[in-house]
Design an enzyme around this catalytic site. Structure first.
Site, PDB file in Angstrom:
ATOM      1  N   ASP A 171      -4.551 -12.438   3.985  1.00 60.25           N
ATOM      2  CA  ASP A 171      -5.526 -12.059   4.230  1.00 60.25           C
ATOM      3  C   ASP A 171      -6.876 -12.182   4.076  1.00 60.25           C
ATOM      4  O   ASP A 171      -8.171 -12.133   4.230  1.00 60.25           O
ATOM      5  CB  ASP A 171      -5.735 -10.464   4.329  1.00 60.25           C
TER       6      ASP A 171
ATOM      7  N   ASP B   1      -2.789 -10.831  -1.931  1.00 59.15           N
ATOM      8  CA  ASP B   1      -3.694 -10.125  -0.385  1.00 59.15           C
ATOM      9  C   ASP B   1      -4.868  -9.620  -0.621  1.00 59.15           C
ATOM     10  O   ASP B   1      -5.356  -9.847  -1.966  1.00 59.15           O
ATOM     11  CB  ASP B   1      -2.726  -8.594  -0.430  1.00 59.15           C
TER      12      ASP B   1
ATOM     13  N   HIS C 119      -6.695  -7.243   0.212  1.00 56.03           N
ATOM     14  CA  HIS C 119      -7.227  -6.112  -0.658  1.00 56.03           C
ATOM     15  C   HIS C 119      -6.025  -5.404  -1.561  1.00 56.03           C
ATOM     16  O   HIS C 119      -4.166  -5.927  -2.262  1.00 56.03           O
ATOM     17  CB  HIS C 119      -6.588  -4.697   0.331  1.00 56.03           C
TER      18      HIS C 119
ATOM     19  N   HIS D 192       0.886  -1.238  -0.267  1.00 58.45           N
ATOM     20  CA  HIS D 192      -0.223   0.452   0.503  1.00 58.45           C
ATOM     21  C   HIS D 192       0.842   1.164   0.114  1.00 58.45           C
ATOM     22  O   HIS D 192      -0.033   2.100  -0.631  1.00 58.45           O
ATOM     23  CB  HIS D 192      -0.949  -0.063   1.479  1.00 58.45           C
TER      24      HIS D 192
END
Length: 426
Positions: free
Chosen positions: A329, A242, A244, A205
Protein backbone atom coordinates in the site's frame (compact mmCIF):
# COMPACT_ATOMS: atom_id res chain seq x y z
CA UNK A 1 -3.38 -0.47 6.52
CA UNK A 2 -5.91 2.27 7.02
CA UNK A 3 -9.35 2.29 8.55
CA UNK A 4 -10.50 5.27 6.52
CA UNK A 5 -13.41 3.82 4.60
CA UNK A 6 -16.82 4.88 3.30
CA UNK A 7 -20.07 3.13 2.51
CA UNK A 8 -20.05 0.73 5.44
CA UNK A 9 -23.50 -0.72 6.19
CA UNK A 10 -25.33 0.81 9.12
CA UNK A 11 -25.47 -1.50 12.12
CA UNK A 12 -28.75 -2.01 13.89
CA UNK A 13 -27.80 -3.91 17.04
CA UNK A 14 -24.98 -3.66 19.58
CA UNK A 15 -24.01 -6.85 21.37
CA UNK A 16 -21.88 -7.11 24.49
CA UNK A 17 -21.40 -10.82 23.64
CA UNK A 18 -19.09 -13.27 25.27
CA UNK A 19 -16.03 -11.93 23.47
CA UNK A 20 -15.30 -10.08 26.69
CA UNK A 21 -12.67 -7.63 25.45
CA UNK A 22 -14.51 -6.81 22.24
CA UNK A 23 -17.57 -4.73 21.49
CA UNK A 24 -19.42 -6.16 18.52
CA UNK A 25 -21.70 -4.35 16.13
CA UNK A 26 -23.88 -6.57 13.97
CA UNK A 27 -25.20 -5.50 10.60
CA UNK A 28 -28.29 -6.77 8.92
CA UNK A 29 -26.39 -8.56 6.14
CA UNK A 30 -26.59 -12.35 6.33
CA UNK A 31 -23.40 -13.95 5.09
CA UNK A 32 -21.75 -17.38 5.02
CA UNK A 33 -22.93 -20.00 7.47
CA UNK A 34 -20.60 -22.40 9.22
CA UNK A 35 -20.00 -25.63 7.35
CA UNK A 36 -18.90 -28.32 9.77
CA UNK A 37 -15.29 -28.29 10.88
CA UNK A 38 -13.62 -27.96 7.51
CA UNK A 39 -11.27 -25.12 6.70
CA UNK A 40 -11.09 -23.46 3.31
CA UNK A 41 -7.64 -22.88 1.91
CA UNK A 42 -5.50 -24.83 -0.51
CA UNK A 43 -7.71 -27.90 -0.45
CA UNK A 44 -9.96 -29.12 2.37
CA UNK A 45 -8.10 -29.08 5.66
CA UNK A 46 -9.19 -30.31 9.05
CA UNK A 47 -9.39 -27.57 11.66
CA UNK A 48 -8.46 -29.83 14.57
CA UNK A 49 -5.53 -28.72 16.70
CA UNK A 50 -2.44 -30.79 17.39
CA UNK A 51 1.04 -31.34 16.07
CA UNK A 52 1.71 -30.14 12.54
CA UNK A 53 1.86 -32.92 9.98
CA UNK A 54 5.04 -33.22 7.91
CA UNK A 55 3.07 -35.21 5.31
CA UNK A 56 1.75 -31.90 3.97
CA UNK A 57 5.26 -30.58 3.22
CA UNK A 58 7.06 -30.91 -0.13
CA UNK A 59 9.59 -33.70 -0.46
CA UNK A 60 13.30 -33.08 -0.03
CA UNK A 61 13.77 -33.57 -3.78
CA UNK A 62 11.13 -30.96 -4.54
CA UNK A 63 12.64 -28.49 -2.09
CA UNK A 64 16.13 -28.97 -3.47
CA UNK A 65 15.05 -27.81 -6.93
CA UNK A 66 12.80 -24.92 -5.87
CA UNK A 67 13.65 -21.23 -5.86
CA UNK A 68 10.29 -20.01 -4.60
CA UNK A 69 7.56 -21.67 -2.54
CA UNK A 70 4.23 -20.05 -1.83
CA UNK A 71 0.92 -20.77 -0.15
CA UNK A 72 -2.52 -19.32 -0.83
CA UNK A 73 -5.29 -18.60 1.66
CA UNK A 74 -7.77 -16.30 -0.06
CA UNK A 75 -10.36 -16.36 2.77
CA UNK A 76 -13.21 -15.95 0.32
CA UNK A 77 -15.87 -16.04 3.03
CA UNK A 78 -14.20 -13.22 4.96
CA UNK A 79 -15.57 -10.41 2.87
CA UNK A 80 -17.54 -7.22 3.09
CA UNK A 81 -18.79 -5.48 -0.02
CA UNK A 82 -17.01 -2.18 -0.75
CA UNK A 83 -14.36 -2.79 1.93
CA UNK A 84 -10.80 -2.26 0.62
CA UNK A 85 -9.59 -5.41 2.41
CA UNK A 86 -11.86 -7.65 0.34
CA UNK A 87 -11.88 -11.18 -1.05
CA UNK A 88 -10.75 -9.84 -4.43
CA UNK A 89 -7.18 -9.19 -3.29
CA UNK A 90 -5.53 -12.61 -3.30
CA UNK A 91 -7.34 -13.90 -6.42
CA UNK A 92 -6.14 -10.81 -8.30
CA UNK A 93 -2.58 -11.70 -7.37
CA UNK A 94 -3.00 -15.37 -8.28
CA UNK A 95 -4.51 -14.43 -11.66
CA UNK A 96 -1.55 -12.13 -12.35
CA UNK A 97 0.93 -14.87 -11.45
CA UNK A 98 -0.79 -17.19 -13.90
CA UNK A 99 -0.97 -14.59 -16.66
CA UNK A 100 2.70 -13.74 -16.20
CA UNK A 101 3.78 -17.40 -16.17
CA UNK A 102 5.15 -17.32 -12.62
CA UNK A 103 3.51 -20.49 -11.28
CA UNK A 104 4.71 -24.09 -11.31
CA UNK A 105 2.56 -24.75 -14.40
CA UNK A 106 5.00 -22.59 -16.35
CA UNK A 107 8.14 -22.69 -14.17
CA UNK A 108 8.20 -26.37 -13.33
CA UNK A 109 10.24 -27.37 -10.31
CA UNK A 110 11.46 -23.79 -9.70
CA UNK A 111 8.14 -22.84 -8.11
CA UNK A 112 6.12 -24.81 -5.58
CA UNK A 113 2.63 -23.99 -4.40
CA UNK A 114 1.76 -25.73 -1.14
CA UNK A 115 -1.49 -27.48 -1.98
CA UNK A 116 -2.26 -28.69 1.53
CA UNK A 117 -1.35 -27.34 4.92
CA UNK A 118 -2.70 -27.49 8.42
CA UNK A 119 -4.33 -24.50 10.08
CA UNK A 120 -2.55 -22.89 12.99
CA UNK A 121 -3.50 -24.41 16.33
CA UNK A 122 -4.95 -22.48 19.24
CA UNK A 123 -1.56 -22.84 20.94
CA UNK A 124 0.13 -21.31 17.88
CA UNK A 125 -2.23 -18.33 17.97
CA UNK A 126 -2.01 -18.02 21.75
CA UNK A 127 1.77 -17.71 21.56
CA UNK A 128 1.00 -14.11 20.55
CA UNK A 129 -2.64 -13.41 21.37
CA UNK A 130 -4.62 -13.66 24.61
CA UNK A 131 -6.54 -16.94 24.84
CA UNK A 132 -9.64 -15.00 25.85
CA UNK A 133 -9.54 -13.23 22.49
CA UNK A 134 -8.98 -16.44 20.52
CA UNK A 135 -11.79 -18.35 22.23
CA UNK A 136 -14.08 -15.31 22.17
CA UNK A 137 -13.65 -14.85 18.44
CA UNK A 138 -14.40 -18.52 17.82
CA UNK A 139 -17.61 -18.26 19.86
CA UNK A 140 -18.62 -15.14 17.97
CA UNK A 141 -18.80 -17.13 14.73
CA UNK A 142 -22.16 -18.57 15.78
CA UNK A 143 -23.40 -15.04 16.27
CA UNK A 144 -22.09 -14.07 12.85
CA UNK A 145 -23.87 -17.05 11.29
CA UNK A 146 -27.11 -15.97 12.87
CA UNK A 147 -26.88 -12.20 12.47
CA UNK A 148 -24.59 -11.61 9.51
CA UNK A 149 -21.56 -9.30 9.34
CA UNK A 150 -20.07 -8.25 12.67
CA UNK A 151 -17.51 -5.59 13.53
CA UNK A 152 -14.90 -6.64 16.05
CA UNK A 153 -12.66 -3.58 16.26
CA UNK A 154 -13.87 -0.59 18.26
CA UNK A 155 -11.23 1.66 16.62
CA UNK A 156 -12.26 0.96 13.05
CA UNK A 157 -13.96 -1.34 10.55
CA UNK A 158 -12.27 -4.67 11.21
CA UNK A 159 -15.08 -7.00 10.31
CA UNK A 160 -15.83 -10.69 10.69
CA UNK A 161 -18.20 -13.10 9.01
CA UNK A 162 -19.18 -16.61 9.99
CA UNK A 163 -16.02 -17.99 8.37
CA UNK A 164 -13.50 -15.47 9.70
CA UNK A 165 -12.17 -17.53 12.60
CA UNK A 166 -11.43 -20.67 10.64
CA UNK A 167 -10.17 -18.79 7.60
CA UNK A 168 -7.85 -16.76 9.84
CA UNK A 169 -6.30 -19.86 11.39
CA UNK A 170 -5.86 -21.31 7.90
CA UNK A 171 -4.08 -18.11 6.82
CA UNK A 172 -1.77 -18.28 9.83
CA UNK A 173 -1.18 -21.96 9.16
CA UNK A 174 -0.21 -21.20 5.56
CA UNK A 175 2.62 -19.07 6.92
CA UNK A 176 3.75 -21.72 9.39
CA UNK A 177 3.87 -24.34 6.63
CA UNK A 178 6.19 -22.06 4.67
CA UNK A 179 8.45 -21.66 7.69
CA UNK A 180 8.58 -25.47 7.96
CA UNK A 181 9.38 -25.82 4.26
CA UNK A 182 12.03 -23.11 4.10
CA UNK A 183 13.77 -24.42 7.22
CA UNK A 184 13.73 -27.97 5.83
CA UNK A 185 15.19 -26.75 2.54
CA UNK A 186 17.91 -24.77 4.32
CA UNK A 187 19.21 -28.02 5.82
CA UNK A 188 19.99 -29.42 2.37
CA UNK A 189 20.87 -26.29 0.40
CA UNK A 190 22.80 -23.08 0.91
CA UNK A 191 20.30 -21.37 -1.37
CA UNK A 192 16.86 -22.57 -0.22
CA UNK A 193 13.64 -21.28 -1.76
CA UNK A 194 12.15 -18.10 -0.35
CA UNK A 195 8.59 -18.40 0.95
CA UNK A 196 5.66 -16.11 0.22
CA UNK A 197 2.33 -16.41 2.05
CA UNK A 198 -0.44 -15.01 -0.15
CA UNK A 199 -2.88 -14.77 2.71
CA UNK A 200 -5.60 -12.67 4.26
CA UNK A 201 -6.92 -11.31 6.51
CA UNK A 202 -3.67 -9.45 7.14
CA UNK A 203 -2.08 -9.37 10.55
CA UNK A 204 0.41 -6.70 11.54
CA UNK A 205 -2.09 -4.39 13.29
CA UNK A 206 -3.63 -7.17 15.42
CA UNK A 207 -2.48 -6.53 18.99
CA UNK A 208 -2.03 -9.29 21.59
CA UNK A 209 -5.43 -8.50 23.13
CA UNK A 210 -7.48 -8.31 19.95
CA UNK A 211 -8.03 -7.26 16.32
CA UNK A 212 -7.30 -3.91 14.78
CA UNK A 213 -7.03 -2.14 11.44
CA UNK A 214 -8.40 -4.90 9.13
CA UNK A 215 -6.21 -7.47 10.95
CA UNK A 216 -7.45 -10.49 12.92
CA UNK A 217 -4.41 -12.56 13.97
CA UNK A 218 -0.76 -11.47 13.76
CA UNK A 219 0.44 -13.86 11.06
CA UNK A 220 4.08 -12.73 11.10
CA UNK A 221 4.23 -12.57 14.90
CA UNK A 222 2.77 -16.09 15.17
CA UNK A 223 5.33 -17.35 12.65
CA UNK A 224 8.15 -15.71 14.62
CA UNK A 225 7.19 -17.50 17.83
CA UNK A 226 6.72 -20.74 15.89
CA UNK A 227 10.20 -20.47 14.33
CA UNK A 228 11.65 -20.08 17.81
CA UNK A 229 9.60 -22.78 19.52
CA UNK A 230 9.52 -25.48 16.85
CA UNK A 231 12.74 -24.91 14.92
CA UNK A 232 15.00 -23.41 17.57
CA UNK A 233 15.63 -20.28 15.48
CA UNK A 234 16.30 -17.96 18.38
CA UNK A 235 16.94 -14.67 16.59
CA UNK A 236 14.11 -13.56 14.31
CA UNK A 237 14.45 -10.38 12.23
CA UNK A 238 11.15 -8.89 11.04
CA UNK A 239 11.06 -6.28 8.27
CA UNK A 240 7.74 -4.48 7.85
CA UNK A 241 7.50 -2.29 4.74
CA UNK A 242 3.73 -1.80 4.77
CA UNK A 243 2.89 1.89 4.49
CA UNK A 244 1.28 1.75 7.94
CA UNK A 245 3.07 0.98 11.18
CA UNK A 246 2.80 -2.64 12.29
CA UNK A 247 1.75 -1.75 15.81
CA UNK A 248 0.55 -5.26 16.64
CA UNK A 249 3.89 -6.87 15.85
CA UNK A 250 5.61 -3.97 17.58
CA UNK A 251 3.64 -4.55 20.79
CA UNK A 252 4.02 -8.33 20.76
CA UNK A 253 7.83 -8.16 20.94
CA UNK A 254 8.52 -4.78 22.51
CA UNK A 255 10.44 -6.25 25.44
CA UNK A 256 11.90 -9.28 23.64
CA UNK A 257 15.64 -9.09 22.88
CA UNK A 258 15.51 -12.07 20.51
CA UNK A 259 13.07 -10.63 17.97
CA UNK A 260 14.10 -7.49 16.09
CA UNK A 261 11.16 -5.60 14.64
CA UNK A 262 11.97 -2.98 12.00
CA UNK A 263 9.14 -0.94 10.50
CA UNK A 264 9.38 1.57 7.66
CA UNK A 265 6.08 3.45 7.33
CA UNK A 266 4.59 6.79 6.38
CA UNK A 267 4.78 9.40 9.10
CA UNK A 268 1.38 10.44 10.43
CA UNK A 269 -0.52 7.53 8.90
CA UNK A 270 -2.80 5.09 10.71
CA UNK A 271 -2.59 4.06 13.53
CA UNK A 272 -0.37 6.96 14.66
CA UNK A 273 2.20 4.77 16.38
CA UNK A 274 5.74 3.90 15.35
CA UNK A 275 7.61 7.02 16.42
CA UNK A 276 11.39 7.32 16.29
CA UNK A 277 11.76 6.93 20.04
CA UNK A 278 9.76 3.68 20.22
CA UNK A 279 12.81 1.42 20.51
CA UNK A 280 11.71 -1.38 22.83
CA UNK A 281 11.81 -1.68 26.60
CA UNK A 282 13.60 -3.65 29.29
CA UNK A 283 15.66 -6.48 27.86
CA UNK A 284 14.24 -5.63 24.44
CA UNK A 285 15.46 -2.05 24.36
CA UNK A 286 17.12 -1.46 21.00
CA UNK A 287 15.46 -4.37 19.19
CA UNK A 288 12.56 -2.29 17.91
CA UNK A 289 13.29 0.25 15.18
CA UNK A 290 10.59 2.52 13.80
CA UNK A 291 11.35 4.78 10.86
CA UNK A 292 8.47 7.10 9.91
CA UNK A 293 9.09 8.54 6.44
CA UNK A 294 7.66 11.78 5.09
CA UNK A 295 4.87 11.61 2.55
CA UNK A 296 6.21 11.51 -0.99
CA UNK A 297 9.11 9.19 -0.18
CA UNK A 298 9.79 6.77 -2.99
CA UNK A 299 12.29 4.48 -4.65
CA UNK A 300 15.40 6.54 -3.89
CA UNK A 301 14.39 6.77 -0.25
CA UNK A 302 13.86 3.03 0.09
CA UNK A 303 17.21 2.22 -1.51
CA UNK A 304 18.95 4.49 0.97
CA UNK A 305 16.99 3.10 3.91
CA UNK A 306 17.92 -0.44 2.94
CA UNK A 307 21.63 0.31 2.66
CA UNK A 308 21.97 2.61 5.66
CA UNK A 309 19.41 1.21 8.11
CA UNK A 310 18.18 -2.31 7.32
CA UNK A 311 21.53 -3.86 6.40
CA UNK A 312 23.55 -2.63 9.39
CA UNK A 313 20.73 -3.54 11.80
CA UNK A 314 20.48 -7.04 10.41
CA UNK A 315 24.23 -7.53 10.37
CA UNK A 316 24.50 -6.50 14.00
CA UNK A 317 21.52 -8.61 15.11
CA UNK A 318 22.69 -11.80 13.32
CA UNK A 319 19.27 -13.34 12.61
CA UNK A 320 18.50 -17.03 12.22
CA UNK A 321 15.56 -16.26 9.94
CA UNK A 322 14.08 -13.15 8.29
CA UNK A 323 10.31 -12.66 8.16
CA UNK A 324 8.77 -9.89 6.07
CA UNK A 325 5.47 -8.05 6.50
CA UNK A 326 5.05 -7.27 2.82
CA UNK A 327 2.54 -4.47 2.45
CA UNK A 328 2.07 -3.02 -1.04
CA UNK A 329 0.00 0.00 0.00
CA UNK A 330 3.03 2.28 -0.30
CA UNK A 331 2.63 2.11 -4.08
CA UNK A 332 2.02 5.48 -5.70
CA UNK A 333 -1.31 4.21 -7.07
CA UNK A 334 -2.63 2.89 -3.77
CA UNK A 335 -5.62 4.87 -2.47
CA UNK A 336 -4.94 4.66 1.28
CA UNK A 337 -1.59 6.41 1.64
CA UNK A 338 0.79 9.00 0.22
CA UNK A 339 4.12 7.36 -0.55
CA UNK A 340 5.28 6.90 -4.13
CA UNK A 341 6.90 3.50 -4.26
CA UNK A 342 6.70 1.83 -7.65
CA UNK A 343 6.58 -1.76 -8.81
CA UNK A 344 10.31 -1.44 -9.31
CA UNK A 345 10.77 -0.40 -5.68
CA UNK A 346 9.28 -3.70 -4.53
CA UNK A 347 11.38 -5.70 -6.98
CA UNK A 348 14.59 -4.15 -5.67
CA UNK A 349 13.53 -4.49 -2.06
CA UNK A 350 12.65 -8.18 -2.44
CA UNK A 351 15.88 -8.93 -4.29
CA UNK A 352 17.92 -7.19 -1.61
CA UNK A 353 16.12 -8.93 1.26
CA UNK A 354 16.66 -12.31 -0.36
CA UNK A 355 20.37 -11.58 -0.74
CA UNK A 356 20.56 -10.38 2.86
CA UNK A 357 19.01 -13.63 4.07
CA UNK A 358 21.55 -15.64 2.07
CA UNK A 359 24.40 -13.70 3.65
CA UNK A 360 23.15 -13.76 7.23
CA UNK A 361 20.86 -16.73 7.90
CA UNK A 362 21.29 -19.47 5.33
CA UNK A 363 18.66 -18.05 3.00
CA UNK A 364 15.80 -18.61 5.46
CA UNK A 365 13.23 -15.96 4.55
CA UNK A 366 9.43 -15.85 4.34
CA UNK A 367 7.26 -12.99 3.08
CA UNK A 368 3.70 -12.45 4.37
CA UNK A 369 1.14 -10.38 2.47
CA UNK A 370 -0.16 -7.40 4.42
CA UNK A 371 -1.74 -4.31 2.78
CA UNK A 372 -2.25 -3.24 -0.83
CA UNK A 373 -5.65 -2.07 -2.07
CA UNK A 374 -5.27 -1.06 -5.70
CA UNK A 375 -5.72 -4.50 -7.23
CA UNK A 376 -3.64 -3.69 -10.28
CA UNK A 377 -0.62 -2.22 -8.50
CA UNK A 378 -0.89 -4.92 -5.83
CA UNK A 379 -0.90 -7.82 -8.29
CA UNK A 380 1.83 -6.36 -10.50
CA UNK A 381 4.03 -5.58 -7.51
CA UNK A 382 3.67 -9.04 -6.00
CA UNK A 383 4.38 -10.56 -9.41
CA UNK A 384 7.56 -8.50 -9.68
CA UNK A 385 8.46 -9.58 -6.15
CA UNK A 386 8.15 -13.17 -7.38
CA UNK A 387 10.47 -12.32 -10.27
CA UNK A 388 13.01 -10.90 -7.85
CA UNK A 389 12.87 -14.01 -5.67
CA UNK A 390 13.27 -16.20 -8.77
CA UNK A 391 16.20 -14.16 -10.06
CA UNK A 392 14.30 -13.01 -13.15
CA UNK A 393 14.63 -9.47 -14.55
CA UNK A 394 12.02 -6.95 -13.50
CA UNK A 395 9.12 -6.07 -15.79
CA UNK A 396 8.21 -3.01 -13.72
CA UNK A 397 8.87 -0.68 -16.65
CA UNK A 398 5.86 -2.20 -18.42
CA UNK A 399 3.59 -1.03 -15.60
CA UNK A 400 5.18 1.94 -13.88
CA UNK A 401 4.60 5.43 -15.27
CA UNK A 402 7.45 7.76 -14.22
CA UNK A 403 5.44 10.76 -15.36
CA UNK A 404 3.12 10.54 -12.36
CA UNK A 405 6.01 10.72 -9.85
CA UNK A 406 7.14 13.93 -8.26
CA UNK A 407 10.30 14.97 -6.48
CA UNK A 408 10.94 13.13 -3.24
CA UNK A 409 11.35 15.22 -0.07
CA UNK A 410 15.07 14.48 0.06
CA UNK A 411 15.94 16.90 2.88
CA UNK A 412 13.25 15.50 5.21
CA UNK A 413 14.23 11.95 4.27
CA UNK A 414 17.88 12.61 5.03
CA UNK A 415 16.94 14.10 8.40
CA UNK A 416 14.78 11.09 9.26
CA UNK A 417 17.51 8.63 8.33
CA UNK A 418 20.16 10.54 10.26
CA UNK A 419 17.92 10.68 13.29
CA UNK A 420 17.26 6.93 13.32
CA UNK A 421 20.95 6.17 12.75
CA UNK A 422 21.81 8.34 15.73
CA UNK A 423 19.18 6.74 17.98
CA UNK A 424 20.31 3.22 17.11
CA UNK A 425 24.05 3.96 16.73
CA UNK A 426 24.17 2.79 13.14
Amino acid sequence: MSISIHNLPRSSVIYASDLGILRIRVSGNRLFRKNGNKCSGAGSISCSAGARNDDFLPSINQLSDARLIYSVASSMGHNQESHPESHFRVPAIVDALQEMHLTSKFRGSEVIELQNFEPASVDDIASVHARAYVSGLEKAMDQASEKGLIFIDSSGPTYATATTYRESIVAAGAGLALVDSVVAASKISRDPPTGFALIRPPGHHAVPQGPMGFCVFGNVAIAARYAQRVHGLKHVFIIDFDVHHGNGTNDAFYDDPDIFFLSIHQDGSYPGTGKFDEVGSGAGEGTTLNLPLPGGSGDTTMRTVFDEVIVPCAQRFKPDIILVSAGYDGHVLDPLANLQYTTGTYYTLASNIKQLSKELCGGRCVFFLEGGYNLKSLSYSVADTFRALLGDPSLASEFDDPNILYEEPSTKVKQAIQRIKSIHSL
